[in-house]
Motif scaffolding. Structure first.
Motif, PDB file in Angstrom:
ATOM      1  N   LEU A  26       0.879  -1.219   0.028  1.00 17.79           N
ATOM      2  CA  LEU A  26      -0.196  -0.038  -0.061  1.00 17.79           C
ATOM      3  C   LEU A  26       0.776   1.317  -0.139  1.00 17.79           C
ATOM      4  N   ALA A  27       1.987   1.160   0.929  1.00 22.11           N
ATOM      5  CA  ALA A  27       2.777   2.500   0.998  1.00 22.11           C
ATOM      6  C   ALA A  27       3.602   2.829  -0.429  1.00 22.11           C
ATOM      7  N   MET A  28       4.084   1.790  -1.081  1.00 19.72           N
ATOM      8  CA  MET A  28       4.954   1.935  -2.347  1.00 19.72           C
ATOM      9  C   MET A  28       4.079   2.435  -3.209  1.00 19.72           C
ATOM     10  N   ARG A  29       2.700   2.137  -3.343  1.00 23.90           N
ATOM     11  CA  ARG A  29       1.778   2.856  -4.192  1.00 23.90           C
ATOM     12  C   ARG A  29       1.282   4.069  -4.087  1.00 23.90           C
ATOM     13  N   ARG A  30       1.573   4.799  -2.736  1.00 25.66           N
ATOM     14  CA  ARG A  30       1.148   5.930  -2.411  1.00 25.66           C
ATOM     15  C   ARG A  30       2.336   7.130  -2.105  1.00 25.66           C
ATOM     16  N   TYR A  31       3.449   6.477  -2.014  1.00 23.92           N
ATOM     17  CA  TYR A  31       4.552   7.279  -1.605  1.00 23.92           C
ATOM     18  C   TYR A  31       5.772   7.407  -2.256  1.00 23.92           C
ATOM     19  N   GLU A  32       6.554   8.308  -2.304  1.00 25.68           N
ATOM     20  CA  GLU A  32       7.776   8.276  -3.411  1.00 25.68           C
ATOM     21  C   GLU A  32       8.738   7.621  -2.718  1.00 25.68           C
ATOM     22  N   LEU A 160      -2.299   0.343  24.893  1.00 22.76           N
ATOM     23  CA  LEU A 160      -1.656   1.308  23.943  1.00 22.76           C
ATOM     24  C   LEU A 160      -2.074   2.391  24.147  1.00 22.76           C
ATOM     25  N   THR A 161      -3.536   2.553  24.211  1.00 21.92           N
ATOM     26  CA  THR A 161      -3.770   4.054  24.440  1.00 21.92           C
ATOM     27  C   THR A 161      -3.520   4.768  25.798  1.00 21.92           C
ATOM     28  N   ASP A 162      -3.491   3.925  26.831  1.00 20.00           N
ATOM     29  CA  ASP A 162      -2.983   4.587  27.948  1.00 20.00           C
ATOM     30  C   ASP A 162      -1.566   5.038  28.039  1.00 20.00           C
ATOM     31  N   ARG A 163      -0.826   4.449  27.037  1.00 15.45           N
ATOM     32  CA  ARG A 163       0.637   4.663  26.823  1.00 15.45           C
ATOM     33  C   ARG A 163       0.880   5.830  25.705  1.00 15.45           C
ATOM     34  N   GLY A 164      -0.345   6.329  25.388  1.00 12.59           N
ATOM     35  CA  GLY A 164      -0.302   7.665  24.314  1.00 12.59           C
ATOM     36  C   GLY A 164      -0.282   7.247  23.105  1.00 12.59           C
ATOM     37  N   GLY A 165      -0.500   5.875  22.672  1.00 13.74           N
ATOM     38  CA  GLY A 165      -0.641   5.420  21.271  1.00 13.74           C
ATOM     39  C   GLY A 165      -1.821   5.768  20.639  1.00 13.74           C
ATOM     40  N   GLN A 166      -1.547   6.148  19.129  1.00 15.75           N
ATOM     41  CA  GLN A 166      -2.802   6.418  18.405  1.00 15.75           C
ATOM     42  C   GLN A 166      -3.255   5.230  17.401  1.00 15.75           C
ATOM     43  N   ILE A 167      -4.345   4.619  17.905  1.00 17.02           N
ATOM     44  CA  ILE A 167      -4.622   3.385  17.100  1.00 17.02           C
ATOM     45  C   ILE A 167      -5.490   3.771  15.966  1.00 17.02           C
ATOM     46  N   ILE A 168      -4.932   3.256  14.842  1.00 20.99           N
ATOM     47  CA  ILE A 168      -5.677   3.570  13.387  1.00 20.99           C
ATOM     48  C   ILE A 168      -6.512   2.747  12.689  1.00 20.99           C
ATOM     49  N   ALA A 169      -6.224   1.265  13.347  1.00 18.76           N
ATOM     50  CA  ALA A 169      -7.235   0.049  13.089  1.00 18.76           C
ATOM     51  C   ALA A 169      -6.532  -1.055  13.590  1.00 18.76           C
ATOM     52  N   THR A 170      -7.519  -1.999  13.877  1.00 17.98           N
ATOM     53  CA  THR A 170      -7.373  -3.227  14.689  1.00 17.98           C
ATOM     54  C   THR A 170      -7.390  -4.370  13.868  1.00 17.98           C
ATOM     55  N   VAL A 171      -6.482  -5.110  13.626  1.00 15.72           N
ATOM     56  CA  VAL A 171      -6.365  -6.578  12.819  1.00 15.72           C
ATOM     57  C   VAL A 171      -6.616  -7.749  13.736  1.00 15.72           C
ATOM     58  N   VAL A 172      -7.407  -8.606  13.517  1.00 15.26           N
ATOM     59  CA  VAL A 172      -7.601  -9.815  13.910  1.00 15.26           C
ATOM     60  C   VAL A 172      -7.228 -10.871  12.768  1.00 15.26           C
ATOM     61  N   ASN A 173      -6.319 -11.454  13.017  1.00 13.04           N
ATOM     62  CA  ASN A 173      -5.827 -12.521  11.944  1.00 13.04           C
ATOM     63  C   ASN A 173      -6.228 -13.923  12.266  1.00 13.04           C
ATOM     64  N   ALA A 357      -6.865   6.307   3.701  1.00 15.23           N
ATOM     65  CA  ALA A 357      -7.644   7.690   4.242  1.00 15.23           C
ATOM     66  C   ALA A 357      -7.324   7.643   5.639  1.00 15.23           C
ATOM     67  N   ARG A 358      -7.165   6.673   6.480  1.00 15.75           N
ATOM     68  CA  ARG A 358      -6.941   7.006   7.767  1.00 15.75           C
ATOM     69  C   ARG A 358      -5.504   7.406   8.116  1.00 15.75           C
ATOM     70  N   LEU A 359      -4.477   6.944   7.168  1.00 21.36           N
ATOM     71  CA  LEU A 359      -3.228   7.487   7.147  1.00 21.36           C
ATOM     72  C   LEU A 359      -2.943   8.867   6.548  1.00 21.36           C
ATOM     73  N   GLN A 360      -4.207   9.118   5.843  1.00 23.23           N
ATOM     74  CA  GLN A 360      -3.991  10.401   5.112  1.00 23.23           C
ATOM     75  C   GLN A 360      -3.009  10.467   4.188  1.00 23.23           C
ATOM     76  N   ALA A 361      -3.030   9.224   3.588  1.00 22.60           N
ATOM     77  CA  ALA A 361      -1.698   8.853   2.426  1.00 22.60           C
ATOM     78  C   ALA A 361      -2.446   9.767   1.312  1.00 22.60           C
ATOM     79  N   PRO A 362      -1.369  10.362   0.376  1.00 25.41           N
ATOM     80  CA  PRO A 362      -1.691  11.061  -0.703  1.00 25.41           C
ATOM     81  C   PRO A 362      -2.137  10.419  -1.828  1.00 25.41           C
ATOM     82  N   MET A 363      -3.080  11.049  -2.642  1.00 23.93           N
ATOM     83  CA  MET A 363      -3.705  10.210  -3.942  1.00 23.93           C
ATOM     84  C   MET A 363      -2.272  10.099  -4.677  1.00 23.93           C
ATOM     85  N   ALA A 364      -2.229   9.019  -5.537  1.00 23.62           N
ATOM     86  CA  ALA A 364      -1.207   9.135  -6.548  1.00 23.62           C
ATOM     87  C   ALA A 364      -1.452   9.834  -7.715  1.00 23.62           C
ATOM     88  N   HIS A 365      -0.671  10.959  -8.092  1.00 20.46           N
ATOM     89  CA  HIS A 365      -0.883  11.845  -9.219  1.00 20.46           C
ATOM     90  C   HIS A 365      -0.339  11.378 -10.461  1.00 20.46           C
TER      91      HIS A 365
END
Length: 701
Positions: A26-32, A160-173, A357-365
């Motif tokens: 995902l990151a490689m498609r969005r970021y340089e 995580l939140t008690d220690r100041g972590g910003q949870i962006i999503a939760t994954v259950v595998n 969107a939650r990461l506010q990753a830029p759209m690929a131009h």
């Protein structure tokens, strides 16, 4: 906007590396510029499996050392010496140095193997916060009740939140598919729902299966037989062969690891023969124990008649079986099926657009090579299409089918002798399911005895009888897989055909020219290569079909190439190439390009086009500013039309080899239904991309 994501877990074997692989895609498609980091590695950065995997798969300039914080031994020592803050600061310093030249960082947390498990989750939370990363916790539902798993998530996310972590999503595998709805309902009844979205991924047994290579490493065994490619096959279960051969064969399981004393030549020969049997189970590997080897006569037979991987070890059978059972399966650089399965699961069950969107990753131009290849897979999935592959027993085709299944790209029909196809697939460890389920369906048709052959022959005879084709000749033609496959496309039994891995271009496309024919309004069939370069994707045409096009054909090639570019998300800006730019040159060849440009402008006034133009002026803005300062195409062309096949074919190969470009094609254009050719030197990735392109073309017909 978060410029980094930390993947944390609360136990070992949660599939964290699988999620890291998906996030990197995902990151490689969005970021340089994307980097990967591990705060704690087991022994060294160079030996860390995750770092090795990411560096082998993605273009990153950082060294392995730069991608790691500290070793496990260093972390344990600092924790034992009550230097907790110093440990985090050291990791932070290494990370910030790496992050300086990056747009986004993916951080894979610790693995709960030999550190300090009592505080390891809290340590990951503190590292994530001090690195400035958003956090995506990963939990496993493997062998857990839903209630236990929900409780584990509640405790972990609270920590995580008690220690100041910003949870962006939760994954259950590793969840059982039948538990999906019940799990979501239980999760929605807790306060967890308000804190972060939930992504559920099903259990994939393949990811828990070690490869033959991993078994070899775990046993410290030597190779007795087998080539390099056979060692990436997964092992489904262990079988200790203590019975007589007939009873053992009754209990043999597909892709099993057979462990037997080295003097059991009967078992070894039986496994070699089983590997050649397309109808029965094929072992993945045999381990000979006790430092015993078969006699030379058996050794010669095994090595000459079978590609069966055989390992040998000094230890006894019981010890070898115990050691093999403890080998841990990894997603590593040498496990292509696991990599494709992991990415396929991630993209199917995680809403990547929502996560971006939650990461506010830029759209690929711009269309980068990785984004382009991803878009092919995604678009092919949108509408189910069946693609026929005539070269059914070719190993590269079968490996590509395995990838296409795991990425859920298209339904596949293979042509050829079913016994030969399944035997070849068995040697590769490739499964060819007849029904949909874990992947796309695979159908096998033998033209020799297919009930379709007679009706195909009759239709071909009717279409070509004015060319002297008799019914007997038509019947013979339908024995040729390219003709049979193309007739399936004509009849609508397949959306498109891909061939050419072992057949010539003429063999592949001649049937299409005979009875698929061109679309209305198109005068000629031509081709393009989609050239995936470092900073974008370009379209080159025609590099494979028309040797010396006329001005009219050049204009047609340009128009079709622009349509193909637009079809695949590339904004068409057409450069009609020549050895002269603008009005500066004269000569028959330049004049032909000049006439073609005028025809194209008259036919397609909506299309930005420049010609005649030299390649440097078409692609380099600085050169364009000098030679054609007022052109809307020069310096930024995306579609390059070559004056003849000699120029086009040599240019695409030169760019492919010298610039390290991925050349996808040739993609045929102008036919009523898609048939595409492969290079005989094609890779598995080339085949996968071409099948996806053909599926997209078929969706539009």
């Amino acid at each position: 906007m978060s410029d980094s994501l930390y993947l944390a877990t609360n136990e070992n074997a949660t599939g964290k590396r699988m999620i890291a692989l998906g996030v990197m895609e995902l990151a490689m498609r969005r970021y340089e510029r994307v980097v990967f980091f591990r705060p704690v590695v087991r022994v060294s950065a160079e030996e860390d499996q995750s770092i090795r995997l990411m560096r082998s798969r993605y273009p990153m300039a950082a060294t392995a050392q730069q991608m790691a914080g500290v070793t496990r031994a260093e972390a344990r020592r600092m924790l034992a010496e009550d230097r907790y803050d110093e440990l985090i600061q050291q990791i932070q310093g290494r990370f910030k140095t790496l992050q300086q030249d990056a747009d986004f960082a993916v951080v894979e947390g610790t693995s709960f193997q030999g550190l300090v498990p009592e505080i390891e989750f809290e340590l990951n939370a503190d590292i994530a916060v001090n690195l400035g990363c958003a956090v995506m916790p990963i939990y496993s539902a493997y062998n857990k009740t839903i209630e236990d798993c929900i409780q584990s998530i509640r405790i972990g996310n609270d920590s995580l939140t008690d220690r100041g972590g910003q949870i962006i999503a939760t994954v259950v595998n590793q969840i059982q598919p039948e538990d999906d709805d019940t799990f979501r309902e239980a999760y929605s009844d807790t306060p967890l729902k308000a804190t972060s979205p939930l992504y559920l991924l099903p259990e994939e047994p393949l990811l828990r299966q070690p490869t033959v290579r991993e078994i070899q490493t775990g046993l410290g065994a030597e190779v007795y037989n087998g080539d390099e490619s056979t060692f990436d096959r997964e092992v489904t279960r262990l079988k200790v062969a203590a019975m007589m051969l007939p009873d053992f064969l009754e209990r043999l399981y597909p892709s099993s690891l057979v462990i037997t004393p080295g003097d059991r030549s009967d078992i070894l020969i039986g496994c070699a023969l089983a590997r050649l049997d397309a109808e029965g189970p094929s072992p993945a590997c045999v381990v000979l124990t006790g430092n015993l080897l078969p006699p030379p006569s058996v050794e010669r037979l095994i090595k000459q008649t079978s590609g069966l991987p055989v390992l040998m070890t000094l230890v006894d059978t019981f010890t070898a079986a115990k050691q093999a059972s403890m080998v841990r399966a990894e997603i590593g650089e040498h496990s292509p099926r696991k990599i494709e399965s992991a990415i396929g699961l991630f993209e199917k069950y995680i809403d990547t657009e929502d996560l971006a969107a939650r990461l506010q990753a830029p759209m690929a131009h711009r269309v980068t090579p990785m984004l382009f290849e991803y878009s092919l897979i995604q678009r092919a999935r949108e509408k189910r299409v069946r693609i026929v592959l005539p070269e059914g027993s070719e190993p590269r085709i079968l490996q590509a089918v395995d990838v296409l299944r795991r990425r859920d790209v298209a339904d596949i029909t293979l042509l050829g002798d079913p016994a030969h196809i399944r035997a070849a697939a068995s040697k590769l460890g490739v499964t060819l399911p007849a029904k949909t389920g874990a992947g796309s369906a695979v159908e096998i048709i033998d033209p020799r005895n297919s009930p379709l052959r007679e009706s195909f022959a009759e239709e071909y005879h009717e279409l070509r009888k004015n060319k002297g084709i008799t019914l007997d000749v038509a019947r013979d033609r339908m024995l040729e897989v390219s003709y049979f496959g193309t007739m399936m496309v004509l009849r609508g039994l397949a959306g498109g055909m891909v061939s050419g891995a072992i057949h010539t271009t003429a063999n592949t496309i001649r049937p299409a020219f005979e009875f698929i024919r061109t679309r209305d309004g198109v005068s000629c069939v031509s081709s393009v290569f989609l050239m995936c370069l470092k900073h974008g994707v370009l379209v080159y045409g025609d590099c494979a079909v028309i040797p010396n096009p006329t001005a009219e054909q050049l204009a047609e090639i340009a128009s079709s190439s622009a349509e193909t570019a637009a079809q695949f998300g590339i904004e068409p800006r057409v450069a009609m190439l020549s050895y002269s730019t603008g009005e500066s040159g004269t000569g028959e060849d330049v004049q032909r390009v000049r006439e073609a440009t005028a025809m194209l402008r008259a036919k397609r006034p909506d299309l930005p086009v420049e010609g005649p133009v030299q390649y440097d002026a078409a692609v380099d803005p600085m050169v364009a500013a000098t030679k054609l300062p007022d052109s809307e195409v020069a310096g930024r062309a995306t579609v390059f039309v070559f004056p003849d096949l000699n120029t086009g074919n040599n240019t695409y190969k030169a760019v492919q080899r010298s610039a390290g470009a991925v050349a996808i094609g040739p993609v045929l254009q102008g036919l009523r239904k898609p048939v595409n050719d492969l290079s005989r030197g094609c890779t598995v990735a080339d085949i996968v991309n071409t099948v996806a392109i053909t599926a997209i073309q078929a969706q539009a017909t």
